[in-house]
Design a protein around this motif. Structure first.
Motif, PDB file in Angstrom:
ATOM      1  N   LEU A  10      11.049   9.525 -29.723  1.00 26.60           N
ATOM      2  CA  LEU A  10       9.368   9.124 -29.833  1.00 26.60           C
ATOM      3  C   LEU A  10       9.209   7.704 -29.007  1.00 26.60           C
ATOM      4  CD1 LEU A  10       7.509   9.169 -32.863  1.00 26.60           C
ATOM      5  CD2 LEU A  10       7.703   6.918 -31.933  1.00 26.60           C
ATOM      6  N   MET A  11       8.209   7.827 -28.521  1.00 26.38           N
ATOM      7  CA  MET A  11       7.718   6.595 -27.533  1.00 26.38           C
ATOM      8  C   MET A  11       6.623   6.423 -28.173  1.00 26.38           C
ATOM      9  SD  MET A  11       9.221   8.100 -23.933  1.00 26.38           S
ATOM     10  CE  MET A  11       9.491   6.654 -23.175  1.00 26.38           C
ATOM     11  N   LYS A  12       6.312   4.738 -28.222  1.00 30.53           N
ATOM     12  CA  LYS A  12       5.026   4.434 -28.585  1.00 30.53           C
ATOM     13  C   LYS A  12       4.448   3.598 -27.386  1.00 30.53           C
ATOM     14  CE  LYS A  12       6.802   2.723 -33.128  1.00 30.53           C
ATOM     15  NZ  LYS A  12       7.050   1.979 -33.857  1.00 30.53           N
ATOM     16  N   SER A  13       3.096   3.801 -27.658  1.00 31.11           N
ATOM     17  CA  SER A  13       2.301   2.869 -26.810  1.00 31.11           C
ATOM     18  C   SER A  13       0.973   2.398 -27.500  1.00 31.11           C
ATOM     19  CB  SER A  13       1.957   3.573 -25.444  1.00 31.11           C
ATOM     20  OG  SER A  13       1.358   3.024 -24.572  1.00 31.11           O
ATOM     21  N   ALA A  73      10.087  14.127 -25.765  1.00 33.74           N
ATOM     22  CA  ALA A  73       9.545  12.884 -26.636  1.00 33.74           C
ATOM     23  C   ALA A  73       8.331  12.908 -27.079  1.00 33.74           C
ATOM     24  CB  ALA A  73       9.561  11.301 -25.409  1.00 33.74           C
ATOM     25  N   PHE A  74       7.916  12.442 -28.256  1.00 31.90           N
ATOM     26  CA  PHE A  74       6.649  12.473 -28.924  1.00 31.90           C
ATOM     27  C   PHE A  74       6.052  11.249 -28.283  1.00 31.90           C
ATOM     28  CE2 PHE A  74       8.503  14.708 -32.738  1.00 31.90           C
ATOM     29  CZ  PHE A  74       7.705  15.936 -32.440  1.00 31.90           C
ATOM     30  N   PHE A  75       4.709  11.329 -28.000  1.00 26.41           N
ATOM     31  CA  PHE A  75       3.671  10.239 -27.536  1.00 26.41           C
ATOM     32  C   PHE A  75       3.174   9.697 -28.970  1.00 26.41           C
ATOM     33  CE2 PHE A  75       0.944   7.639 -25.344  1.00 26.41           C
ATOM     34  CZ  PHE A  75       1.096   7.317 -24.322  1.00 26.41           C
ATOM     35  N   TYR A  76       3.365   8.586 -29.114  1.00 25.45           N
ATOM     36  CA  TYR A  76       2.505   8.213 -30.436  1.00 25.45           C
ATOM     37  C   TYR A  76       1.679   6.623 -30.169  1.00 25.45           C
ATOM     38  CZ  TYR A  76       2.794   5.599 -34.720  1.00 25.45           C
ATOM     39  OH  TYR A  76       2.418   4.782 -36.012  1.00 25.45           O
ATOM     40  N   GLN A 120      -5.220   4.457 -33.886  1.00 26.72           N
ATOM     41  CA  GLN A 120      -5.117   5.815 -33.992  1.00 26.72           C
ATOM     42  C   GLN A 120      -3.565   6.085 -34.162  1.00 26.72           C
ATOM     43  OE1 GLN A 120      -6.840   5.912 -30.113  1.00 26.72           O
ATOM     44  NE2 GLN A 120      -8.444   4.746 -30.983  1.00 26.72           N
ATOM     45  N   THR A 121      -3.101   5.589 -35.146  1.00 29.23           N
ATOM     46  CA  THR A 121      -1.411   5.850 -35.233  1.00 29.23           C
ATOM     47  C   THR A 121      -1.048   7.040 -35.638  1.00 29.23           C
ATOM     48  OG1 THR A 121      -2.033   5.041 -37.647  1.00 29.23           O
ATOM     49  CG2 THR A 121      -1.494   3.148 -36.050  1.00 29.23           C
ATOM     50  N   THR A 141      -0.652  12.401 -37.945  1.00 33.43           N
ATOM     51  CA  THR A 141      -0.568  10.835 -38.143  1.00 33.43           C
ATOM     52  C   THR A 141       0.307   9.976 -39.061  1.00 33.43           C
ATOM     53  OG1 THR A 141      -1.914  11.228 -40.428  1.00 33.43           O
ATOM     54  CG2 THR A 141      -3.291  11.221 -38.502  1.00 33.43           C
ATOM     55  N   LEU A 142       0.407   8.845 -38.721  1.00 33.68           N
ATOM     56  CA  LEU A 142       1.486   8.241 -39.405  1.00 33.68           C
ATOM     57  C   LEU A 142       1.216   8.370 -40.885  1.00 33.68           C
ATOM     58  CD1 LEU A 142       3.687   6.061 -39.337  1.00 33.68           C
ATOM     59  CD2 LEU A 142       1.796   4.186 -39.592  1.00 33.68           C
ATOM     60  N   GLU A 143       0.111   8.453 -41.546  1.00 29.87           N
ATOM     61  CA  GLU A 143      -0.125   8.757 -42.773  1.00 29.87           C
ATOM     62  C   GLU A 143       0.576  10.060 -43.207  1.00 29.87           C
ATOM     63  OE1 GLU A 143      -4.225   8.914 -43.754  1.00 29.87           O
ATOM     64  OE2 GLU A 143      -4.040   8.655 -45.917  1.00 29.87           O
TER      65      GLU A 143
END
Length: 134
Positions: free
Chosen positions: A5-8, A47-50, A55-56, A95-97
DNA sequence: GCCAACGTTGGC
DNA sequence: GCCAACGTTGGC
């Protein structure tokens, strides 16, 4: 084959930017744990794009198309970049939620160590999120 | 905008 | 090698 998982931050580089570009190099990581994860990535890994901060949520899946090499944004040889391409968007971004409220995902690093920007995802977690997003 | 979590730096 | 100080990330 491994999952990540990769965050941006969408204000910096969003999923839409990746779709528009068709591919990108993932550089600028300055954290050893994240760097080590990038060094473990193989061509073909997914990889998930997060999106962090705003907009988490997980918007789509990217594919690793080039393994690690010297980060072009610095001369410091401790840091690396990889290349990714968008593979598919989730019909329903997760979503993160949703992740936090799902007992099966309570061990995800995304929840447990929110600051790590490149992190491994287990096959089980991957499959659950793919199903939630379909 | 605030603050908790966490990583890094540097003095000793 | 320890730990206080400080900086950054990211959720809320």
């Amino acid at each position: 084959m491994n999952y990540w998982l990769m965050k941006s931050e969408p204000g910096t580089y969003s999923w839409d930017d990746l779709l528009k570009d068709g591919s990108t190099f993932w550089d600028g990581v300055r954290n050893y744990t994240a760097r080590n994860n990038m060094k473990s990535m193989k061509v073909g890994d997914l990889a998930f794009f997060y999106h962090s901060v705003k907009q988490t949520r997980i918007l789509g899946v990217a594919k690793i198309v080039k393994e690690y090499y010297q980060d072009p944004s610095t001369d410091d040889d401790r840091w690396v970049a990889v290349d990714i391409e968008p593979l598919s968007a989730l019909n329903n971004p997760v979503t993160l939620e949703q992740v936090k409220s799902d007992d099966r995902l309570s061990d995800m690093i995304l929840v447990r160590q929110s600051r790590l920007s490149v992190q491994p995802v287990t096959k089980e977690e991957w499959d659950i999120i793919m199903k939630l997003g379909s």
